[in-house]
Design an enzyme around this catalytic site. Structure first.
Site, PDB file in Angstrom:
ATOM      1  N   GLY A 184      57.530   6.903  32.888  1.00 46.69           N
ATOM      2  CA  GLY A 184      58.896   7.868  32.917  1.00 46.69           C
ATOM      3  C   GLY A 184      59.957   8.040  33.797  1.00 46.69           C
ATOM      4  O   GLY A 184      60.883   8.588  33.872  1.00 46.69           O
ATOM      5  N   ASP A 185      59.939   6.596  34.573  1.00 46.37           N
ATOM      6  CA  ASP A 185      60.901   6.276  35.469  1.00 46.37           C
ATOM      7  C   ASP A 185      62.375   5.903  34.744  1.00 46.37           C
ATOM      8  O   ASP A 185      62.278   4.769  34.071  1.00 46.37           O
ATOM      9  CB  ASP A 185      60.638   5.092  36.542  1.00 46.37           C
ATOM     10  CG  ASP A 185      61.501   4.863  37.544  1.00 46.37           C
ATOM     11  OD1 ASP A 185      61.100   5.465  38.695  1.00 46.37           O
ATOM     12  OD2 ASP A 185      62.451   4.351  37.333  1.00 46.37           O
TER      13      ASP A 185
END
Length: 214
Positions: A159-160
């Site tokens: 999710g970065d």
């Protein structure tokens, strides 16, 4: 390169990172081309324990520069142990730059009683499950801790946003992959997903001229 039963490869030194990128470059020529632009990748090993996890919480949803500034104030005030956080007032924590949600998260972490030594021998999935059970610790924070504090070689922060944007440029995609798409993409980089992440953060710095991770 260390190995632990049930845990897999552990990144302990620059030589471990070099081994990982050598494997990835052999598997996919795009890694070799990107690596030629980034140069040697950083080890990024960090300490284990409460303070490092609190630092990761501080880094959530703010720029690298902001996170560094806030964490410097947290450290200067000595709010780096469970006991110090428990004794600190809401106003004390607000004064060093923590938002109201992150103050709640800091208190929750202080009361969680995590067995940090026990996490060293826990499989990746168990590490992440244990950490995300604490209010305020999401999957990103848990994955970052597993990657940098525990040195897990096959963890990726799907999710970065910087990794997603780095992947978009790296793979010449028309759009930035979302978390689900990033999970599918990163799966092909096992058993060195953590090194692939280091490459993508470095590549993000090259294409965007700014840091994507503390």
């Amino acid at each position: 390169m260390g190995r632990t039963m049930g845990v897999g490869r552990i990144i302990e030194s620059d030589a471990c990172v070099a081994e990982g990128i050598e494997y990835l470059c052999k598997e996919d020529a795009r890694f070799a081309r990107a690596y030629a632009e980034t140069g040697p990748l950083p080890l990024r090993r960090k300490p284990e324990g409460f303070a490092e996890l609190l630092s990761a919480i501080v880094s959530q949803q703010v720029s690298v520069a902001s996170a560094n500034a806030i964490w410097a104030r947290v450290e200067a005030a000595g709010f780096v142990t469970p006991d110090a956080i428990r004794k600190a007032t809401f106003e004390d924590l607000q004064a060093v730059g923590l938002s109201k949600p992150k103050i709640r998260y800091a208190y929750a972490l202080a009361e969680a009683g995590i067995d940090f030594n026990g996490l060293r021998d826990a499989p990746n999935d168990e590490v992440i499950k244990t950490l995300v059970a604490v209010t305020g610790i999401g999957t990103w924070t848990a994955e970052i801790y597993a990657m940098f504090s525990l040195g897990r070689a096959d963890v990726f922060a799907h999710g970065d946003l910087a990794l997603q944007e780095g992947a978009r440029a790296f793979l010449s995609l028309e759009h930035r992959p979302n978390e689900r798409e990033m999970r599918q993409i990163a799966a092909q980089w096992a058993p060195w997903r953590s090194v692939a992440a280091r490459l993508l953060w470095a590549y993000y710095r090259v294409v965007k001229n700014k840091e994507g991770i503390r």
